[in-house]
Design a protein around this motif. Structure first.
Motif: not given
Length: 542
Positions: A353-378
Motif C-alpha cells: 500500500t505504501i509502495i503504490l503511493r510511491c508510484y502515484e507521487e511520481k505519476n507512474l502506473v505500475p505494469s499489470k504484473e507488478i500491480a497484480g503482485l502488489m494487490c495480492a500482497a495487500i
C-alpha cells in the motif's frame, strides 16, 4: 553502477516478496544510479508461489547474508597458465603482466597450484643437470625454439640433450634412444642420428633439411624441427620448454572463494605471509588475485529493507550493510544506521500500500504484473480486508491495483489463500516457518508463527507441531513460542503455545488454558492483536 538488494524479512510472506519486487521496479524506473535487485531471505510459500506463477514473475534471488564478500570488492586480474605450457611461456606471461605469481590450471581452467619466478628459475637450473626427468610436449620445444616441425612422430619427449659439436664417431658413440640431437648444417651427422636411435633432431640456423634426411626420419620414427637460432641458444631454449607444472607449488596453499566474507578473509590473511591469494569461482577456476590492500577500504553492500525494520528479522550481516531505505508498516524495531536514511513507516495493513503511493507521487502506473503482485500482497496481509490492520487506504489501493491487473478481488483472494493454506504434505518445520517472526522485548526472546487455514488442523498434527516447537525452543533458547492457526473464514485463531511463561500468556490474552492450546475468537492479526498484547504483558512485569 552499483547493485542495491531489496528484500523483506526472514521466512518471507507474500508481502515481503511482492513488495521487494515492486519497489525494485519502482526504483529502477525512477533512479538510474544503481541497479535495484529484488531478493528474498528464505523459501517462497505456496501462497506466494501461486501469486508469482499467476502473474508470470520470476522468484527473486535468494541471499543468505549481506556481509561484504570477495565478489563485492575489486581485486587483481589473475594470470592463469595451463599446466602443459612451457616455463618459457610462463615467464613471458609474468613479465607481460608484471605478475609475481601465476596460477597453474588444468585443461578445464581449474586451479592446480601456484608458481613464482623463483620456482621457474629453479626448474630451469635443475633441468640443465638432467633434462631426462621431465616429460615435455614436442610442441613446447618447437614453440620455444620458434621452430618449424618438419616431421612429427611423437607428442611427448623424455630424454637428454646432445649438441653435435664433435667428430661424427664421437657423436655416434654417445647418442642413445630418446635423445634430442642439436645439429647445424651437417648432413652426415643428421643422417647418422636419425638412423642411430634419436627421437628428435633439431636443425639450427634455419638450414634446409634434405629430402633424404626427412625420409630417413620418417622411416625411423624421428621428429625433425628446423629452428632459426644458433646451436648455443637452442640448447638454452630447449631447457625452457619444460611444462610449468614441474615448477608449481601444491602444498599449504590458501585460496578464497567469491562467497567468502571479508571478515573471514582478514582473519585468514593474518596467519600467512603470502603477498597475494588466488580467488576461485564456483567451478574452482581462478578469477582473481587478492592482496591485503584490497581489503583495507572496501564498499559495503547497499540494501533497502521492506516489510520489516528489526535486526532479528533481517539478513545475517545487516549491521555491516549500508542501509539506504526502509519501507515498513510494523512497529519500530531498533535497527541502527550510520547516516540518516529515508525511513517510511505508515500504519497501514501492507507494505505494498505504501509502495503504490510511491508510484502515484511520481505519476507512474505500475505494469499489470507488478500491480497484480502488489494487490495480492495487500489481500494476503489484510486477509481480504478482514484483518483489523486493514485501513481504508489498503482497500483503496487494492481496488485500484486489481483494476490495473485485471483480477476480481474476492475470486483471486480465495484462490490464493486456498493454494497457500493447505497443510497436506508439509513437514512440521515447513508449517511452522511458513510465516515466523522473532522478537526481543526486554529480557524476553520469543517467536510467533502464523499459518492461515481453511480447515482445522488434526490433533495428531498439532501434537507433532508442539513437539517440534519444544525442540526449537530448546535449541534456540527462546523463552516461549506461539503458533497461530488462523481460520480465515471464521475469523479466529487457535494458538499452540510452548514455553515456561503460561501466566504471561494468560495475562496477555485474558484466557485460562491448560495444556498447549487456546482459542482466540476474532483474532486474525499477529501484528495488531497478538504482539502488542504480549509486549504489554512483558512490560507490566517490570
Amino acid at each position: 553502477m552499483g547493485d542495491v538488494y531489496i528484500f523483506g524479512h526472514k521466512n518471507p510472506d507474500t508481502d515481503s516478496i511482492c513488495s521487494a519486487i515492486a519497489y525494485s521496479d519502482f526504483k529502477n524506473l525512477t533512479e538510474k544510479g544503481h541497479n535495484y535487485i529484488p531478493a528474498r531471505l528464505g523459501a517462497v510459500s505456496r501462497e506466494t508461489q501461486y501469486v508469482l506463477d499467476y502473474f508470470g514473475v520470476t522468484v527473486p534471488r535468494l541471499i543468505e547474508n549481506v556481509y561484504t564478500q570477495v565478489s563485492d570488492i575489486q581485486f587483481d586480474e589473475p594470470v592463469n597458465v595451463n599446466k602443459d605450457a612451457s616455463i618459457f611461456q610462463a615467464r613471458e606471461m609474468m613479465i607481460k603482466h608484471n605478475a609475481g605469481t601465476i596460477n597453474i590450471v588444468d585443461d578445464d581452467g581449474k586451479f592446480l597450484g601456484l608458481a613464482t619466478l623463483g620456482d621457474i628459475s629453479k626448474t630451469y637450473l635443475e633441468s640443465s643437470l638432467d633434462f631426462s626427468q621431465y616429460k615435455v610436449p614436442v610442441k613446447n620445444i618447437a614453440e620455444t625454439l620458434k621452430g618449424e616441425v618438419l616431421v612429427l612422430k611423437e607428442e611427448v619427449f623424455s630424454g637428454n640433450i646432445f649438441v653435435a659439436d664433435m667428430q661424427i664417431d664421437d657423436i655416434q658413440s654417445r647418442i642413445k634412444e630418446c635423445d634430442i640431437l642439436i645439429a647445424g648444417n651437417r648432413k652426415d651427422v643428421q643422417l647418422m642420428a636419425v638412423k642411430g636411435g634419436i627421437k628428435i633432431l633439431v636443425v639450427t640456423g634455419s638450414h634446409e633439411v634434405t629430402d633424404d634426411v626427412l625420409r630417413a626420419a620418417k622411416a625411423n620414427g624421428v621428429t625433425v624441427i628446423k629452428a632459426p637460432c644458433d646451436t648455443f641458444d637452442a640448447m638454452k631454449l630447449i631447457n625452457q620448454s619444460i611444462p610449468v607444472q614441474y615448477s608449481m607449488k601444491t602444498q599449504d596453499l590458501v585460496t578464497f572463494s567469491l562467497e567468502d566474507t571479508i571478515n573471514d578473509v582478514k582473519e585468514t590473511m593474518q596467519k600467512y605471509a603470502y603477498r597475494s591469494f588466488p580467488v576461485l569461482d564456483g567451478r574452482k577456476r581462478p578469477v582473481g588475485m587478492l592482496a591485503r590492500h584490497h581489503i583495507k577500504d572496501y564498499p559495503r553492500k547497499n540494501v533497502i529493507l521492506v516489510d520489516h525494520n528489526e535486526k532479528s528479522q533481517s539478513a545475517e550481516g545487516i549491521e555491516q550493510a549500508n542501509i539506504l531505505e526502509i519501507i515498513d508498516h510494523h512497529r519500530l524495531g531498533g535497527l541502527e544506521t550510520e547516516q540518516p536514511i529515508v525511513f517510511t513507516n505508515r500504519p497501514v495493513g501492507c507494505t505494498a500500500t505504501i509502495i503504490l503511493r510511491c508510484y502515484e507521487e511520481k505519476n507512474l502506473v505500475p505494469s499489470k504484473e507488478i500491480a497484480g503482485l502488489m494487490c495480492a500482497a495487500i489481500l494476503s496481509d489484510t486477509l481480504i480486508f478482514k484483518s483489523p490492520t486493514c485501513t481504508d487506504e489498503d482497500v483503496r489501493a487494492a481496488k485500484k491495483l486489481a483494476g490495473i491487473a485485471g483480477i476480481e478481488i474476492e475470486k483471486f483472494g480465495r484462490a490464493m489463500f486456498e493454494a497457500g493454506t493447505s497443510l497436506e504434505g508439509k513437514t512440521e518445520e515447513e508449517i511452522f516457518f511458513t510465516d515466523f517472526k522473532e522478537f526481543k522485548v526486554g529480557d524476553f526472546k520469543f517467536g510467533v508463527s502464523q499459518v492461515n487455514t481453511f480447515s482445522n488442523a488434526s490433533e495428531p498434527l498439532k501434537n507433532r507441531l508442539i513437539q517440534f516447537m519444544e525442540k526449537l525452543r530448546a535449541d534456540r533458547e527462546y523463552d516461549f513460542l506461539l503458533l497461530m492457526l488462523t481460520d480465515i473464514i471464521n475469523e479466529s485463531s487457535e494458538c499452540l503455545f510452548e514455553g515456561n511463561h503460561d501466566e504471561l500468556i494468560k495475562k496477555a490474552f485474558g484466557v485460562d488454558f491448560a495444556g498447549y492450546s487456546f482459542l482466540l475468537p476474532g483474532v486474525v492479526s499477529r501484528k495488531k492483536q497478538v504482539i502488542p498484547r504480549i509486549i504489554s504483558a512483558i512490560n507490566s512485569l517490570s
